[in-house]
Design a protein around this motif. Structure first.
Motif, mmCIF file in Angstrom:
data_model
loop_
_atom_site.group_PDB
_atom_site.id
_atom_site.type_symbol
_atom_site.label_atom_id
_atom_site.label_comp_id
_atom_site.label_asym_id
_atom_site.label_seq_id
_atom_site.Cartn_x
_atom_site.Cartn_y
_atom_site.Cartn_z
ATOM 1 N N GLU A 1 26.312 8.323 37.630
ATOM 2 C CA GLU A 1 26.333 8.569 36.189
ATOM 3 C C GLU A 1 27.117 7.475 35.469
ATOM 4 O O GLU A 1 26.730 7.013 34.381
ATOM 5 N N ARG B 1 15.462 8.818 31.763
ATOM 6 C CA ARG B 1 14.948 10.183 31.582
ATOM 7 C C ARG B 1 14.678 10.856 32.920
ATOM 8 O O ARG B 1 14.677 12.082 33.007
ATOM 9 N N ASN B 2 14.451 10.058 33.965
ATOM 10 C CA ASN B 2 14.160 10.605 35.296
ATOM 11 C C ASN B 2 15.407 10.724 36.166
ATOM 12 O O ASN B 2 15.303 10.983 37.360
ATOM 13 N N SER B 3 16.584 10.533 35.560
ATOM 14 C CA SER B 3 17.827 10.640 36.319
ATOM 15 C C SER B 3 17.999 12.054 36.881
ATOM 16 O O SER B 3 17.660 13.037 36.212
ATOM 17 N N SER C 1 20.702 13.460 37.079
ATOM 18 C CA SER C 1 21.823 14.027 36.322
ATOM 19 C C SER C 1 21.328 14.636 35.016
ATOM 20 O O SER C 1 20.747 13.940 34.187
ATOM 21 N N PRO C 2 21.549 15.937 34.791
ATOM 22 C CA PRO C 2 21.157 16.546 33.508
ATOM 23 C C PRO C 2 21.839 15.859 32.326
ATOM 24 O O PRO C 2 21.241 15.748 31.249
ATOM 25 N N LEU C 3 23.080 15.401 32.514
ATOM 26 C CA LEU C 3 23.804 14.734 31.438
ATOM 27 C C LEU C 3 23.097 13.443 31.034
ATOM 28 O O LEU C 3 22.899 13.159 29.849
ATOM 29 N N SER D 1 19.852 12.464 31.839
ATOM 30 C CA SER D 1 18.467 12.687 31.399
ATOM 31 C C SER D 1 18.419 13.249 29.987
ATOM 32 O O SER D 1 17.559 12.867 29.182
ATOM 33 N N SER D 2 19.370 14.143 29.654
ATOM 34 C CA SER D 2 19.426 14.695 28.312
ATOM 35 C C SER D 2 19.793 13.605 27.299
ATOM 36 O O SER D 2 19.205 13.522 26.203
ATOM 37 N N SER E 1 16.793 11.409 26.635
ATOM 38 C CA SER E 1 15.838 12.074 25.748
ATOM 39 C C SER E 1 16.307 12.016 24.303
ATOM 40 O O SER E 1 15.504 11.820 23.380
#
Length: 287
Positions: free
Chosen positions: A148, A175-177, A179-181, A183-184, A187
């Motif tokens: 990250e 975007r394809n990470s 990690s939700p942090l 990828s969010s 976006s």
């Protein structure tokens, strides 16, 4: 040393008041004006001078005031004595952009040790209550993982490079990470940096279009609709409107922005009648 950090005086004061921590306020708006690259430790002084000059030109502060604030912040967070840093994050795109900047800043001064442990503490302000009436709402604190940190660092260097095509490619890949942090955040970037030939971020364009449409229909300003136009930046709609006032409302160098947000909106409504929406101080990274 463990540093607690929040974006802006208001955020820092609120977190400090509710938690008892000594919270450092970062007084910077990285979405406004030219943000120079920050690749190497010897760029620090040039970065500060160039950014201070931009802030002065925008009317936010004198170059001396901006340089003092930037230097104090950069020297503090890049100090080798810092072993942990917690950013109190309210969930919007603006705070995530600052997080990317902070990750890059920790590389300053030629640190001989790994970067400090960087943690993100999600929080929201109490709704429908006075600031002193109940504590902040918080979620579980997250420590940034190595991948990250690499992603945020890569984002920051691309964001300040001026290369729109590589920036777009990087954001698409993030975007394809896993990690939700990350990828969010990617976006949100795609939502904000919509390419058009007007030099505006999408939330700026949408807010101005809403104000122009409300002029044409002589409609009352619907604050909820204005927040929807601001998208991911809705938590700081008032700040965004004041930024747009500086760029779209005709005023002299000594003019003071109105204190009332209603007057800011009124001025912007007039400005959208007299000027096309594509009037911008300088092009953005995309568009």
């Amino acid at each position: 040393m463990h540093i607690h950090l929040a974006i802006g005086d208001h955020g820092a004061a609120a977190v400090s008041r509710h938690t008892g921590h000594n919270v450092l306020a970062y007084r910077e708006n990285l979405l406004e004006g030219y943000v120079p690259p920050l690749h190497h430790c010897d760029d620090r002084d040039r970065y500060i001078a160039e950014r201070a000059s931009t802030i002065e030109a925008l009317g936010w502060a004198t170059a001396e005031e901006a340089e003092a604030s930037l230097r104090s912040f950069l020297m503090t967070v890049s100090d080798d004595a810092v072993i942990a840093l917690t950013l109190w994050h309210d969930g919007d795109f603006f705070d995530s952009l600052h997080l990317a900047n902070i990750v890059a800043v920790t590389r300053l001064q030629g640190r001989g040790t790994p970067p400090p442990s960087i943690m993100v503490q999600p929080y929201t302000m109490p709704a429908n209550a006075g600031e002193h009436e109940r504590p902040l709402h918080t979620a579980e604190r997250m420590t940034l993982l190595d991948h990250e940190i690499v992603s945020f660092d890569a984002f920051w260097h691309s964001y300040t490079s001026g290369d729109a095509s590589s920036f777009q490619s990087l954001v698409d890949s993030l975007r394809n990470s896993p990690s939700p942090l990350i990828s969010s955040f990617a976006s949100q970037c795609i939502e904000a940096f919509v390419p058009e030939e007007d030099g505006l971020l999408s939330y700026e364009r949408n807010m101005l279009r809403y104000l122009k449409a409300s002029n044409e229909g002589q409609a009352h300003i619907d604050v909820e609709a204005l927040n929807r136009a601001a998208g991911a930046m809705a938590p700081v709609t008032d700040v965004l409107l004041r930024e747009l006032w500086h760029r779209f409302v005709a005023h002299g160098a000594s003019s003071q922005i109105p204190v009332s947000i209603e007057n800011v909106i009124a001025d912007l409504r007039v400005a959208t009648i007299n000027h096309p929406i594509n009037r911008s101080r300088q092009p953005r990274i995309v568009g």
